[in-house]
Design a protein around this motif. Structure first.
Motif, PDB file in Angstrom:
ATOM      1  N   VAL A 148     -40.236  20.956  -0.030  1.00  0.00           N
ATOM      2  CA  VAL A 148     -40.968  19.841  -0.644  1.00  0.00           C
ATOM      3  C   VAL A 148     -41.044  20.022  -2.160  1.00  0.00           C
ATOM      4  N   THR A 151     -37.360  19.517  -3.669  1.00  0.00           N
ATOM      5  CA  THR A 151     -36.801  18.156  -3.603  1.00  0.00           C
ATOM      6  C   THR A 151     -37.751  17.111  -4.150  1.00  0.00           C
ATOM      7  N   GLN A 153     -39.783  15.585  -2.353  1.00  0.00           N
ATOM      8  CA  GLN A 153     -39.968  14.609  -1.274  1.00  0.00           C
ATOM      9  C   GLN A 153     -40.781  15.231  -0.145  1.00  0.00           C
ATOM     10  N   LYS A 155     -41.571  15.458   3.537  1.00  0.00           N
ATOM     11  CA  LYS A 155     -40.816  15.178   4.760  1.00  0.00           C
ATOM     12  C   LYS A 155     -41.687  15.513   5.964  1.00  0.00           C
TER      13      LYS A 155
END
Length: 187
Positions: A148, A151, A153, A155
């Motif tokens: 996390v 990136t 992002q 998830k």
């Protein structure tokens, strides 16, 4: 006695507060048994708990009680929905925690949440020690957090690879324990 009951989070006329808590505990026991047995909490049981919360809060404090109940539903739903989105909590757990807090007054709301989550953490720790998979779980958590952060992002948290429900905690059990602790005067 009524002042003490209000301080404890329930307005009691005679034994009505006790009766209410007995029914709430019974409904939570059904939810816990279903969660343990089938790894899910039936929506009909969630709906019964929601209507029971709204009815009790109406009886207890009228319109302001219902508004407080709805506020509790929304606060807890807002706090736990992101955990559902990343696969850290099941939908039934989010709904059960939300509707159970709706039953309680603001005097016990945060204590109930704290004790429910603390009970869940204790059960999780016991389960990890029993299954002897602390390293595996910590590695999975570290990989998730690192991914996390790298990136940017968020998830879904990885599901258990070794068994569908092996690492799962039935949140209905800690919720029931927390309500029983309240009834027993712990908070």
């Amino acid at each position: 006695n009524a002042d003490i009951a209000v301080q404890n989070g329930l307005k009691s006329i005679g034994n009505t507060g006790d009766d209410f808590m007995a029914v709430l505990c019974g409904l939570l026991l059904l939810a816990a048994l279903e969660d343990l047995r089938r790894a899910r909490i039936p929506n009909i049981l969630i709906a019964v708990l929601a209507f029971y919360s709204l009815w009790y809060r109406w009886w207890d404090a009228g319109g302001p009680g219902v508004l407080e109940c709805l506020k509790h539903f929304l606060i807890v739903f807002g706090m736990t929905y992101p955990l559902f989105k990343i696969n850290a909590l099941g939908a039934g757990n989010v709904k059960l925690l939300s509707v159970t807090t709706g039953c309680l007054t603001r005097q016990v709301f945060w204590n109930f949440l704290l004790w429910s989550l603390l009970n869940a953490a204790i059960i999780s720790l016991i389960k990890i020690l029993k299954e002897r998979n602390l390293k595996e779980r910590m590695a999975c958590l570290c990989f998730y957090v690192t991914d996390v952060l790298e990136t940017g992002q968020i998830k879904r948290y990885p599901a258990e690879k070794t068994g569908e429900n092996r690492g799962r905690i039935c949140l209905a059990v800690p919720v029931l324990f927390s309500v029983l602790m309240h009834v027993g005067g712990v908070y």
